[in-house]
Design a protein around this motif. Structure first.
Motif, PDB file in Angstrom:
ATOM      1  N   ARG A 171      49.951  41.251  33.549  1.00 39.52           N
ATOM      2  CA  ARG A 171      48.633  41.502  34.132  1.00 39.52           C
ATOM      3  C   ARG A 171      47.762  40.263  33.995  1.00 39.52           C
ATOM      4  O   ARG A 171      47.769  39.604  32.952  1.00 39.52           O
ATOM      5  CB  ARG A 171      47.949  42.678  33.444  1.00 39.52           C
ATOM      6  CG  ARG A 171      48.551  44.039  33.757  1.00 39.52           C
ATOM      7  CD  ARG A 171      48.025  45.092  32.820  1.00 39.52           C
ATOM      8  NE  ARG A 171      48.477  44.847  31.455  1.00 39.52           N
ATOM      9  CZ  ARG A 171      47.714  45.004  30.377  1.00 39.52           C
ATOM     10  NH1 ARG A 171      46.459  45.384  30.498  1.00 39.52           N
ATOM     11  NH2 ARG A 171      48.215  44.776  29.177  1.00 39.52           N
ATOM     12  N   THR A 219      41.567  42.648  38.223  1.00 37.42           N
ATOM     13  CA  THR A 219      42.835  42.513  37.507  1.00 37.42           C
ATOM     14  C   THR A 219      43.982  42.917  38.430  1.00 37.42           C
ATOM     15  O   THR A 219      43.883  43.908  39.151  1.00 37.42           O
ATOM     16  CB  THR A 219      42.847  43.387  36.237  1.00 37.42           C
ATOM     17  OG1 THR A 219      41.795  42.973  35.363  1.00 37.42           O
ATOM     18  CG2 THR A 219      44.190  43.260  35.511  1.00 37.42           C
ATOM     19  N   ARG A 272      48.246  40.762  28.848  1.00 40.52           N
ATOM     20  CA  ARG A 272      47.238  40.394  29.851  1.00 40.52           C
ATOM     21  C   ARG A 272      46.619  39.055  29.512  1.00 40.52           C
ATOM     22  O   ARG A 272      46.296  38.784  28.361  1.00 40.52           O
ATOM     23  CB  ARG A 272      46.141  41.466  29.912  1.00 40.52           C
ATOM     24  CG  ARG A 272      45.026  41.157  30.916  1.00 40.52           C
ATOM     25  CD  ARG A 272      44.071  42.338  31.035  1.00 40.52           C
ATOM     26  NE  ARG A 272      43.273  42.533  29.832  1.00 40.52           N
ATOM     27  CZ  ARG A 272      42.020  42.105  29.690  1.00 40.52           C
ATOM     28  NH1 ARG A 272      41.422  41.429  30.665  1.00 40.52           N
ATOM     29  NH2 ARG A 272      41.348  42.345  28.585  1.00 40.52           N
TER      30      ARG A 272
END
Length: 385
Positions: free
Chosen positions: A69, A81, A185
């Motif tokens: 991500r 995102t 992420r």
């Protein structure tokens, strides 16, 4: 005096890749390094697919996270995102990654000497002599310089740079809640200064937080980092490392060799100009140089760089130009499915920027952007003006 077939100056990814390729081919190889492995290195530590492919047969990558991500922001605003079905970037700590490359080079037959600083280089038709800080000399038939853009080998070869940037970085240990927040992420923020951006790279119990911008705006770059850390809510956490470095991209016609001295990686100014990603260029240029030495064709290294790496850098400069002039458009394009696919393809090593920018729709879009008038920048009114 022992005369080595090859002496490599610098034991980062570029130098160790050169040593591995040469030693594996039977070249008597010595690597000299100022520090002692494992050592900290200022670096985001994100490995793209091109880097993973370069080391897949050499080491097991010591991954501390695999990111699927990516959060994008424009100077802290307009956040979005995107997620991919498979990892797009692998996170490593450079002290561990480089140490595994060192072990692989030694296993291939290279010898290492650490705490060795090279002060000067002399060469004649017979070979090269390296004068060390302790006054001793090492002799070699060929030298590969991998000691960075400010090192002695880059000066000896006469490397010239087109672009110089200042990167600032914090390595911050974080509590479990922050670890969970960032696991899998990363964050990229396109800054207010032309061509600048900031990042958060997760590495289990630590975050690598940094910014990069053109050299010459040091205070502005430091302010950007302070504001970025504050926006992230990390201001109260002490940094384990607080460091900075200059990244330098070569002029396209800059030399890669002076006689029997070659330069690779950062010492050659080889990196991607927009993202300033350098590990993949270090790994590949090092292997190309080590292979050229093993084959006895030093000019082959120059040809290989021109064919394989220079087109990628040329495309990166083109991309940086668009990003610098129109960061808002760049940000908006990444939010689209085609823009996200391009980003993933680059990160996974499935397409280079050179290949992407040769696609007809992208060429047409860039041509349209080139014809648009430059966006107005806010006027700063100073007291007394």
């Amino acid at each position: 005096m022992i005369i080595w077939d090859l002496v490599v100056v610098g034991a980062g990814p570029a130098g160790l890749s050169a040593a591995h390729a040469a030693a594996r081919a039977g070249v008597s190889t010595l690597v000299v390094e100022r520090a002692v492995h494992p050592r900290y290195k200022t670096c985001g530590g994100g490995l793209i697919g091109t880097s993973l492919a370069a080391v897949q047969d050499r080491i097991e990558v010591p991954a501390h996270d695999r990111v699927d991500r990516v959060t994008f922001t424009r100077d802290g605003r307009r956040e979005f995102t995107r997620r991919n079905d498979s990892p797009v970037v692998t996170m490593v700590r450079r002290e561990e990654f480089d140490d595994r490359l060192r072990a692989a080079a030694v296993a291939a037959g290279a010898q290492m000497r650490e705490r060795v600083a090279v002060r000067a280089i002399e060469q004649d038709p017979e070979g090269v002599r390296l004068r060390l800080a302790d006054g001793t000399t090492i002799a070699a038939r060929t030298v590969i310089g991998a000691d960075g853009s400010s090192g002695v080998t880059a000066r000896h070869v006469g490397v010239r740079y087109r672009q110089v940037d200042l990167g600032l970085e914090l390595e911050i240990p974080v509590p479990p809640a922050e670890q969970e927040r960032w696991r899998g992420r990363l964050l990229l923020d396109w800054g207010a200064m032309p061509g600048s951006y900031a990042w958060v790279f997760p590495k289990n119990d630590k975050l690598t937080v940094g910014v990069i911008a053109a050299r010459g705006a040091g205070e502005g770059t430091r302010d950007y980092l302070r504001q970025f850390v504050d926006r992230l809510g990390l201001t109260g956490l002490p940094a384990e490392h607080d460091s900075g470095h200059l990244t330098r991209c070569r002029e396209e016609d800059s030399p890669l060799r002076n006689g029997r001295v070659l330069v690779v990686g950062d010492a050659a100014g080889l990196l991607e100009p927009w993202s300033r990603e350098g590990i993949s260029f270090a790994l590949r240029s090092g292997e190309l140089a080590g292979t050229a030495v093993a084959g006895g064709d030093l000019t082959g290294y120059e040809r290989a760089v021109a064919e394989r790496l220079v087109p990628e850098m040329r495309a990166g400069f083109r991309l940086l130009d668009v990003f610098t002039r129109r960061p808002d458009v760049f940000h908006a394009l990444l939010a689209t499915p085609p823009g996200w696919r391009m980003f993933v393809q680059f990160c996974q090593g499935r397409a280079s920027f050179d290949e992407m920018l040769r696609r007809r729709p992208i060429r047409a879009a860039l041509a349209v952007l080139d014809r648009l008038p430059a966006p107005l920048r806010p006027t700063v009114v100073r007291p007394g003006s």
